[in-house]
Design an enzyme around this catalytic site. Structure first.
Site, PDB file in Angstrom:
ATOM      1  N   LYS A  67       0.874  -1.173   0.000  1.00 23.76           N
ATOM      2  CA  LYS A  67       0.000   0.000   0.000  1.00 23.76           C
ATOM      3  C   LYS A  67       0.903   1.211   0.000  1.00 23.76           C
ATOM      4  O   LYS A  67       1.792   1.341   0.844  1.00 23.76           O
ATOM      5  CB  LYS A  67      -0.916   0.031   1.215  1.00 23.76           C
ATOM      6  N   ARG A 110     -10.535  -1.872   6.893  1.00 26.31           N
ATOM      7  CA  ARG A 110      -9.632  -2.878   7.468  1.00 26.31           C
ATOM      8  C   ARG A 110      -9.232  -2.507   8.885  1.00 26.31           C
ATOM      9  O   ARG A 110      -8.983  -3.360   9.739  1.00 26.31           O
ATOM     10  CB  ARG A 110      -8.447  -3.174   6.563  1.00 26.31           C
ATOM     11  N   HIS A 137     -12.642  10.915  11.400  1.00 25.11           N
ATOM     12  CA  HIS A 137     -13.024  10.173  10.193  1.00 25.11           C
ATOM     13  C   HIS A 137     -13.170   8.664  10.467  1.00 25.11           C
ATOM     14  O   HIS A 137     -14.138   8.037  10.044  1.00 25.11           O
ATOM     15  CB  HIS A 137     -11.960  10.430   9.111  1.00 25.11           C
ATOM     16  N   GLN A 138     -12.202   8.086  11.163  1.00 28.22           N
ATOM     17  CA  GLN A 138     -12.206   6.628  11.358  1.00 28.22           C
ATOM     18  C   GLN A 138     -13.284   6.168  12.333  1.00 28.22           C
ATOM     19  O   GLN A 138     -13.703   5.003  12.311  1.00 28.22           O
ATOM     20  CB  GLN A 138     -10.846   6.161  11.910  1.00 28.22           C
ATOM     21  N   SER A 199      -5.798  11.038  17.245  1.00 27.71           N
ATOM     22  CA  SER A 199      -4.441  11.316  16.764  1.00 27.71           C
ATOM     23  C   SER A 199      -3.615  11.970  17.880  1.00 27.71           C
ATOM     24  O   SER A 199      -2.719  12.752  17.606  1.00 27.71           O
ATOM     25  CB  SER A 199      -4.516  12.224  15.543  1.00 27.71           C
ATOM     26  N   MET A 219      -6.659   2.038  18.753  1.00 23.32           N
ATOM     27  CA  MET A 219      -6.447   1.998  17.311  1.00 23.32           C
ATOM     28  C   MET A 219      -5.762   3.234  16.738  1.00 23.32           C
ATOM     29  O   MET A 219      -5.363   3.240  15.583  1.00 23.32           O
ATOM     30  CB  MET A 219      -7.805   1.836  16.602  1.00 23.32           C
ATOM     31  N   THR A 221      -2.922   4.967  17.748  1.00 21.52           N
ATOM     32  CA  THR A 221      -1.465   5.131  17.833  1.00 21.52           C
ATOM     33  C   THR A 221      -0.769   4.274  16.779  1.00 21.52           C
ATOM     34  O   THR A 221      -0.693   3.057  16.905  1.00 21.52           O
ATOM     35  CB  THR A 221      -0.980   4.784  19.254  1.00 21.52           C
ATOM     36  N   LYS A 226       2.902   9.080  19.290  1.00 21.69           N
ATOM     37  CA  LYS A 226       1.458   9.149  19.560  1.00 21.69           C
ATOM     38  C   LYS A 226       1.125   8.304  20.787  1.00 21.69           C
ATOM     39  O   LYS A 226       1.793   7.291  21.061  1.00 21.69           O
ATOM     40  CB  LYS A 226       0.653   8.617  18.359  1.00 21.69           C
ATOM     41  N   GLY A 292      -3.767  -1.946  18.094  1.00 24.42           N
ATOM     42  CA  GLY A 292      -3.917  -2.102  16.636  1.00 24.42           C
ATOM     43  C   GLY A 292      -3.086  -1.068  15.902  1.00 24.42           C
ATOM     44  O   GLY A 292      -3.455   0.100  15.829  1.00 24.42           O
TER      45      GLY A 292
HETATM   46  P1  NAD Z   1      -9.143  12.625  12.304  1.00 26.56           P
HETATM   47  O1  NAD Z   1      -8.169  13.714  12.081  1.00 26.56           O
HETATM   48  O2  NAD Z   1     -10.372  12.560  11.456  1.00 26.56           O
HETATM   49  O3  NAD Z   1      -9.632  12.655  13.848  1.00 26.56           O
HETATM   50  C1  NAD Z   1      -8.687  12.832  14.889  1.00 26.56           C
HETATM   51  C2  NAD Z   1      -9.343  12.542  16.224  1.00 26.56           C
HETATM   52  O4  NAD Z   1      -8.372  12.746  17.254  1.00 26.56           O
HETATM   53  C3  NAD Z   1     -10.514  13.462  16.545  1.00 26.56           C
HETATM   54  O5  NAD Z   1     -11.464  12.757  17.311  1.00 26.56           O
HETATM   55  C4  NAD Z   1      -9.853  14.557  17.381  1.00 26.56           C
HETATM   56  O6  NAD Z   1     -10.767  15.239  18.213  1.00 26.56           O
HETATM   57  C5  NAD Z   1      -8.897  13.708  18.188  1.00 26.56           C
HETATM   58  N1  NAD Z   1      -7.800  14.483  18.756  1.00 26.56           N
HETATM   59  C6  NAD Z   1      -7.046  15.424  18.139  1.00 26.56           C
HETATM   60  N2  NAD Z   1      -6.143  15.939  19.009  1.00 26.56           N
HETATM   61  C7  NAD Z   1      -6.341  15.289  20.192  1.00 26.56           C
HETATM   62  C8  NAD Z   1      -5.718  15.361  21.463  1.00 26.56           C
HETATM   63  N3  NAD Z   1      -4.703  16.194  21.694  1.00 26.56           N
HETATM   64  N4  NAD Z   1      -6.174  14.543  22.448  1.00 26.56           N
HETATM   65  C9  NAD Z   1      -7.192  13.674  22.218  1.00 26.56           C
HETATM   66  N5  NAD Z   1      -7.808  13.561  21.032  1.00 26.56           N
HETATM   67  C10 NAD Z   1      -7.391  14.364  20.033  1.00 26.56           C
HETATM   68  O7  NAD Z   1      -8.312  11.274  12.219  1.00 26.56           O
HETATM   69  P2  NAD Z   1      -8.816   9.807  11.845  1.00 26.56           P
HETATM   70  O8  NAD Z   1      -8.694   9.611  10.378  1.00 26.56           O
HETATM   71  O9  NAD Z   1     -10.092   9.509  12.522  1.00 26.56           O
HETATM   72  O10 NAD Z   1      -7.626   8.938  12.496  1.00 26.56           O
HETATM   73  C11 NAD Z   1      -7.486   8.854  13.893  1.00 26.56           C
HETATM   74  C12 NAD Z   1      -6.166   8.196  14.232  1.00 26.56           C
HETATM   75  O11 NAD Z   1      -6.175   6.855  13.763  1.00 26.56           O
HETATM   76  C13 NAD Z   1      -4.940   8.853  13.587  1.00 26.56           C
HETATM   77  O12 NAD Z   1      -3.907   8.899  14.564  1.00 26.56           O
HETATM   78  C14 NAD Z   1      -4.575   7.898  12.466  1.00 26.56           C
HETATM   79  O13 NAD Z   1      -3.212   7.965  12.130  1.00 26.56           O
HETATM   80  C15 NAD Z   1      -4.942   6.586  13.113  1.00 26.56           C
HETATM   81  N6  NAD Z   1      -5.152   5.463  12.197  1.00 26.56           N
HETATM   82  C16 NAD Z   1      -4.736   4.240  12.607  1.00 26.56           C
HETATM   83  C17 NAD Z   1      -4.913   3.141  11.792  1.00 26.56           C
HETATM   84  C18 NAD Z   1      -4.490   1.776  12.268  1.00 26.56           C
HETATM   85  O14 NAD Z   1      -4.452   0.844  11.474  1.00 26.56           O
HETATM   86  N7  NAD Z   1      -4.206   1.597  13.535  1.00 26.56           N
HETATM   87  C19 NAD Z   1      -5.513   3.296  10.536  1.00 26.56           C
HETATM   88  C20 NAD Z   1      -5.975   4.559  10.155  1.00 26.56           C
HETATM   89  C21 NAD Z   1      -5.795   5.646  10.997  1.00 26.56           C
END
Ligand code: NAD
Length: 321
Positions: A67, A110, A137-138, A199, A219, A221, A226, A292
């Protein structure tokens, strides 16, 4: 070569398909039949972008590929998703490019499937309250996949930016499950299953918040630095992950490891539980954490499944290559 564009994915892949693909590849990873190659991630010095590759090979599913993608912070202003990814699959027998598949929706599916696998295998059977930390978003993908694993009769949520919780409330209403915005203390006191998908670079959920018997799917970190949980939570819990090497470097476990609270051999593969070589939860009072981190093999597994579905449904675009 087959092309499955981003716009076709929603009509092809169900949450059940994603769940099955991810559960299967976790099992293959744990039995040594599938492995991830080292991850590349670079700040490219243009458009503030982070770009990289996650790749691997699954000998069971014969999924070989990568990917490619990353994060372009300026995209949203131009009507595009900030996270952009594309999956490339190669024929394991010949090395020829087999398919190019849009990877944005697949990443969300996924990732939600991974936490759903952990809930299915590790949460108490009588879990009835789901706690959500994060409303980005997630989060809605996570919520939809989680409610298929247990009979939740209430969803509670906390977010650093409280106004974003509307997003979860709307999905809960659609699912017909009551939703309440709560403090972190109330979330920890009431939830049987907690999904954390933020995040953040500092812990939200503290050790004092977490009661015995909770399952936490952590999920968010996926990068060095992070953090979502206080490291002491992991010391009190039985810790599972998709891949131990990632958990200790870029996952939630990095902090508990650095603080000397847990050792690497105290982290178990989720696939071992799927395979039955680890018993998983052994008591109703045990705290379980799924760290995760997100591995390339998950992407290859769902992309392979979507190519098969596209071919079966006659919607695959084939080009000479
Ligand atoms: P997003 O930007 O749409 O949302 C971010 C979220 O984090 C929001 O709920 C926001 O309010 C919160 N946030 C921001 N700053 C914060 C802080 N200081 N303290 C607490 N919460 C805070 O992001 P997303 O697309 O929903 O992704 C969320 C996280 O999931 C990201 O860190 C991304 O990298 C990670 N992610 C992990 C996987 C995996 O396989 N584990 C896959 C995709 C995304």
């Amino acid at each position: 070569m087959i092309i499955v564009p981003e716009k076709e994915i929603a009509g092809l892949m169900t949450r059940a398909d994603a769940y099955n693909a991810v559960e299967q590849v976790f099992a293959s990873m744990s039995s040594g039949r599938a492995y991830n190659f080292p991850v590349i991630r670079e700040a490219i010095g243009h458009a503030d972008a982070l770009y990289g590759f996650k790749s691997g090979f699954d000998r069971d599913g014969l999924a070989l590929g990568l990917k490619s993608g990353g994060y372009w912070p300026g995209n949203e202003a131009n009507g595009l998703t900030n996270h952009q990814s594309t999956v490339f699959l190669f024929d394991a027998d010949t090395g020829k490019c087999r398919a190019i598949v849009g990877g944005n929706l697949l990443t969300a599916l996924r990732t939600a499937a991974a936490s759903a696998v952990s809930i299915n295998h590790l949460a108490r059977k009588d879990a009835s309250v789901l706690g959500m930390i994060g409303a980005g978003h997630q989060s809605v993908f996570q919520l939809r996949a989680a409610v298929e694993q247990r009979s939740f009769d209430k969803i509670i949520g906390w977010n650093y930016h409280p106004e974003m919780l509307q997003r979860l409330a709307a999905v809960a209403a659609e699912l017909g499950i009551p939703f309440e915005a709560v403090s972190l203390a109330q979330l920890g006191a009431e939830a049987d299953v907690i999904i954390s998908i933020t995040s953040a670079f500092a812990p939200s959920l503290l050790d004092i918040h977490v009661r015995p018997g909770t399952h936490i799917a952590c999920m968010g970190t996926d990068t060095k630095g992070k953090q979502e949980l206080e490291a002491a939570v992991l010391a009190r819990a039985t810790v599972f992950t998709d891949e131990v090497a990632q958990a200790v470097t870029i996952g939630e476990a990095q902090h508990a490891i650095a603080a000397g609270l847990i050792t690497q051999d105290a982290i178990h593969e989720m696939g071992a539980v799927v395979n039955g070589t680890h018993p998983g939860r052994t008591s109703p009072d045990e705290i379980t954490v799924f760290d995760g981190t997100g591995v390339g093999l998950q992407d290859l597994a769902v992309a392979s499944a979507v190519v098969d579905l596209a071919v079966a449904k006659g919607v695959a675009t084939t080009v000479e290559f």
